[in-house]
Design an enzyme around this catalytic site. Sequence first.
Site, PDB file in Angstrom:
ATOM      1  N   ARG A   1       9.838  -6.795   9.771  1.00  0.00           N
ATOM      2  CA  ARG A   1       9.090  -8.025  10.079  1.00  0.00           C
ATOM      3  C   ARG A   1       9.488  -9.054   9.037  1.00  0.00           C
ATOM      4  O   ARG A   1       9.598  -8.723   7.851  1.00  0.00           O
ATOM      5  CB  ARG A   1       7.585  -7.794  10.040  1.00  0.00           C
ATOM      6  CG  ARG A   1       6.811  -9.102  10.135  1.00  0.00           C
ATOM      7  CD  ARG A   1       5.343  -8.919  10.264  1.00  0.00           C
ATOM      8  NE  ARG A   1       5.002  -8.426  11.582  1.00  0.00           N
ATOM      9  CZ  ARG A   1       3.763  -8.269  12.016  1.00  0.00           C
ATOM     10  NH1 ARG A   1       2.743  -8.537  11.220  1.00  0.00           N
ATOM     11  NH2 ARG A   1       3.523  -7.827  13.232  1.00  0.00           N
TER      12      ARG A   1
ATOM     13  N   THR B   1       1.361  -2.888  13.096  1.00  0.00           N
ATOM     14  CA  THR B   1       2.788  -2.736  13.425  1.00  0.00           C
ATOM     15  C   THR B   1       3.467  -1.803  12.428  1.00  0.00           C
ATOM     16  O   THR B   1       4.146  -0.847  12.815  1.00  0.00           O
ATOM     17  CB  THR B   1       3.478  -4.117  13.441  1.00  0.00           C
ATOM     18  OG1 THR B   1       2.777  -4.957  14.350  1.00  0.00           O
ATOM     19  CG2 THR B   1       4.922  -4.006  13.870  1.00  0.00           C
TER      20      THR B   1
ATOM     21  N   LYS C   1      14.487 -12.080  -6.132  1.00  0.00           N
ATOM     22  CA  LYS C   1      15.539 -12.561  -7.031  1.00  0.00           C
ATOM     23  C   LYS C   1      16.509 -13.485  -6.297  1.00  0.00           C
ATOM     24  O   LYS C   1      17.515 -13.902  -6.843  1.00  0.00           O
ATOM     25  CB  LYS C   1      16.314 -11.372  -7.613  1.00  0.00           C
ATOM     26  CG  LYS C   1      15.455 -10.446  -8.470  1.00  0.00           C
ATOM     27  CD  LYS C   1      16.235  -9.201  -8.851  1.00  0.00           C
ATOM     28  CE  LYS C   1      15.319  -8.154  -9.451  1.00  0.00           C
ATOM     29  NZ  LYS C   1      15.943  -6.827  -9.472  1.00  0.00           N
TER      30      LYS C   1
END
Lengths: 151, 310
Positions: free
Chosen positions: B108, B59, B87
Amino acid sequence: MKELRVQPIMNGTVIDHITPGKALKVLHILGLPKPESTSTISVAINVPGKTCKKDIVKIEDRELESSEVDRIALIAPNATINIIRNYDVVEKHRVNIPEELIGIVRCSNPTCVTNSTEPVQHRFTVVSKNPLRVKCQYCLREPADIENHIL
Amino acid sequence: MNCFKGRDVVSVNDFTNAEIEHILDVAEKMVPIARGEEKNRIMDGRVMASLFFEPSTRTRLSFEAAMYRLGGKVIGFSDASGTSVKKGETLADTIRMADAYSDVIAMRHPLMGSARLAAEFSKVPVLNGGDGAGQHPTQCLLDLFTIRSEKGKIGGNKVVLLGDLKYGRTVHSLTSALSRFGCEMTFVAPEQLQMPKEVINECIEHGVTPCLSTNLAEALADADVLYVTRIQKERFPDAAEYERVAGLYIVNKELLSGCKKDLIVMHPLPRVNEIHPDVDSTPHAAYFRQAFNGVPVRMALISLVLGAME
């Protein structure tokens, strides 16, 4: 003369025909009693009605908006809202399940983005009102036990 | 048909059948460019943010190849560990940042519905490259493109879907789309991995009643398309049970000898052992052509949502 179990109210809102046993849940969903409020709230559970038992909630000196009460349709679809002024019913309507539920029901899917720390509200589309089926607009899943996921 | 410019590609259900056919028409025009046989610079000066919070081979690479083939540039990451996400930055903030730096976002993410959320926070179009167990619309479109290219049409084909039909996001979107196009479908899977009821109900709502089977050879008798997915070991509590079940559904040359000559075998890849390598050299094997098709289909989507094609 038939004795009234709960006294009529002068002004306010009566929620009638609540599914038996759901009155306290209705109050919870409506966020009542509010900490700052001094309104008297009467709750009657398992009241014999004409055909079957029902719960009744009476809130004095407060007229609930329909947007406030529609969310209770999820657990008490036959409830009616009566607005009382000077002991008269000036408005009466049934609760309506809205087309879209925003911030009312939590998605039951733990991997749905709405259950993360993202700044987003739970948002459902009502697929069917009877039987009640709602679909999360994010993960597209349909929670089976809606009542237990009401926020 | 609505204009494609500025639209997000979150779910294949966001598109009508006519719009899907149009995307595939544009993809067809992109094939020679995707192969490098023709040059095209319609994305010159444009930037795609490629945000892959989860590992991906086909992908991500095909999204990036698609942008480069059209003369555009790509920024982004293939692993969120070196980014602000580690973070504690929210996806919403990461998207706002990518929106400011790019013209289109391909992403994604492991959470279901994350692409829908990203689309809400982004002004530039978002192309969903898979959101957890949710949607994978570009895979679905490239699967439809493969069926149309190989069989000449989508509707009317008899399609057998095989393998892990319960958890595979690819097969859910594809099943929904195939039923919209009127394909006959048979779902072959071990009972515990059979297609979820809501997907079957969706087919029925689209006028297609699928057959459920555990017998692969029987289901393949008059099939036009066999779509194979991997049965994952982790779905089984018992390793011996996995071996037994997975062994029942291995596609090999011998099995295919009794099928239609023009049956095509598809697989979203990666495969493990569910398709024997002896199938690779047969005309049935369409899975590598299918993987290539990811490039022209994603080229089409990028061009359409950025208004370079109509």
